[in-house]
Design an enzyme around this catalytic site. Structure first.
Site, PDB file in Angstrom:
ATOM      1  CE  LYS A   7      -3.089   3.226  -6.726  1.00 27.24           C
ATOM      2  NZ  LYS A   7      -2.818   3.822  -5.313  1.00 27.24           N
ATOM      3  CB  SER A  36      -9.737   4.821 -10.191  1.00 28.14           C
ATOM      4  OG  SER A  36     -10.375   3.887  -9.695  1.00 28.14           O
TER       5      SER A  36
END
Length: 411
Positions: free
Chosen positions: A56, A310
């Site tokens: 992110k 992720s």
């Protein structure tokens, strides 16, 4: 390549230049165990080792680095269950911008504390990410702060797409790339990078998205060719628990992504156990969906495959629950209930049978009281460690031969 798409390869390449001062180039590790399972070389792109614990920070910094001086002075506001929150906080600190982050009340404590630790002001509001998003948007309207969306902005998508550029450099012969998807920013960005680069090279590379089946807004949205919000979401994968796709990533995903599939909660738990045991990787549930899809056969790759892990921001309490669920799903931890006559020696016989077949009892509950328990009978509930489903059935068959009827209890 569809030139009308909201994000292009040049956008991703520009984002790559901007984020180098803050985002690390994460490693790629080959998983031979997973490769043997699926019959192809499998490589794990370790964004769980990224700064702030997930990909992110890439999109957050790409977006915020292009704010004007006036916008930076007004500060930024965002909403997230944790990963985007930390990414925005790290990016804001690096750029000298004040950041306010709205997080759901049930957000994992380590993620809340980490976000505060990076210098952001945290406000807990709402029960879901979508409710926190609404609160963040109200804050932006009332204060003039710039709202940094977790996935629905071209610059954010471009920043996440830098993961795809790195995959192509680190696994040059890759033929399948698998990403988890919530709102769609990562999958869309990676698809732009992978598909256009592949076109330049005259190659075809598949890009597959994976969602938790209880939080899967993309399959119905893609089928309807319109954004279809979910009425309810329920998944341990809080990082992808998004009830409505983003307009920007949806426009990319429907054009470029080959397929979006789903995996169950049990499959997620098994994947997390596998990653811990076989790759020594600490990964949050949202980061394990790609591995779950391979393990369950939902995605059958051709040629070398790269799976994006992720994120690695998992609450230790959630990890305990997930490990137990994963062991149950793989048949290695079983809770069994046995009804028997209330007479001396019955429990000893059960314990002997279990021990003789190399299973291990970790807890025993013995009760004579309950609506389904008749006089002269007793209910025994046993937590038992075994070596898997076949071993469990072996133990159960031995119990049945001695006249006992084991009934597996829900995990």
């Amino acid at each position: 390549m569809n030139t009308s798409l909201p994000v292009t390869l040049s956008d991703v390449e520009r984002a790559e230049e901007r984020i180098r001062s803050i985002a690390m180039r994460t490693p790629v590790e080959q998983s031979r165990a997973l490769g043997r399972m699926v019959g192809q070389d499998v490589f794990l792109k370790c964004e769980n080792l990224q700064r702030a614990g997930s990909f992110k920070v890439r999109g957050a910094y790409a977006r915020m680095s292009e704010l004007t001086d006036d916008e930076r002075a007004r500060g930024v506001v965002a909403a997230s269950a944790g990963n985007h929150a930390q990414g925005v906080a790290v990016a804001a600190k690096g750029l000298g911008i004040d950041a306010t982050i709205y997080m759901p009340k049930g957000a994992a404590i380590p993620k809340v504390e980490a976000t505060r630790g990076h210098g952001a002001t945290v406000v807990l509001e709402g029960e879901t990410v979508d409710e926190a998003l609404l609160a963040a948007k109200r804050h932006a309207e009332e204060t003039g702060a710039v709202f940094v969306h977790p996935f629905d902005h071209p610059l954010v998508v471009a920043g996440q797409g830098t993961v795809g550029l790195e995959v192509l450099e680190q696994v040059p012969d890759v033929e399948t790339v698998i990403c988890g998807v919530g709102g769609g920013g990562l999958l869309a960005g990676v698809a732009v990078a992978i598909k256009e680069k592949a076109r330049e090279l005259g190659r075809e590379i598949r890009v597959i998205g994976v969602q938790a089946e209880n939080a899967a807004a993309y399959p119905p949205s893609l089928a309807a060719d319109a954004l279809v919000p979910l009425e309810r979401i329920s998944t341990m994968a809080d990082g992808i628990a998004v009830g409505r796709p983003g307009q920007v990533p949806f426009a990319v995903i429907r054009e470029l992504v080959d397929d979006v599939v789903t995996v169950s909660e049990d499959a997620l738990a098994r994947a997390l156990i596998f990653l811990l045991e076989r790759t020594k990787m600490v990964v949050e549930p949202a980061g394990a969906v790609g591995v779950a899809a391979l393990m369950e056969g939902v995605v059958r790759p051709r040629g070398p495959v790269a799976v994006v892990l992720s994120g690695g921001n998992i609450d230790p309490l959630l990890m305990l629950k997930v490990i137990q669920r994963g062991l149950f799903a793989s048949g290695r931890f079983i809770t069994v209930r046995i009804m028997l006559d209330d007479r001396p020696g019955s429990l000893k016989s059960i314990s002997r049978i279990i021990a003789d077949h190399d299973a291990n009892v970790t807890r025993v509950d013995h009760t004579r009281i309950g609506g389904s328990i008749s006089m002269g009978r007793v209910a025994i509930t046993i937590d038992m460690e075994t070596k898997g489903h076949e071993h469990t059935e072996e133990v159960f068959e031995a119990l049945r031969l001695e006249g006992f009827e084991p009934i597996v209890q829900p995990g």
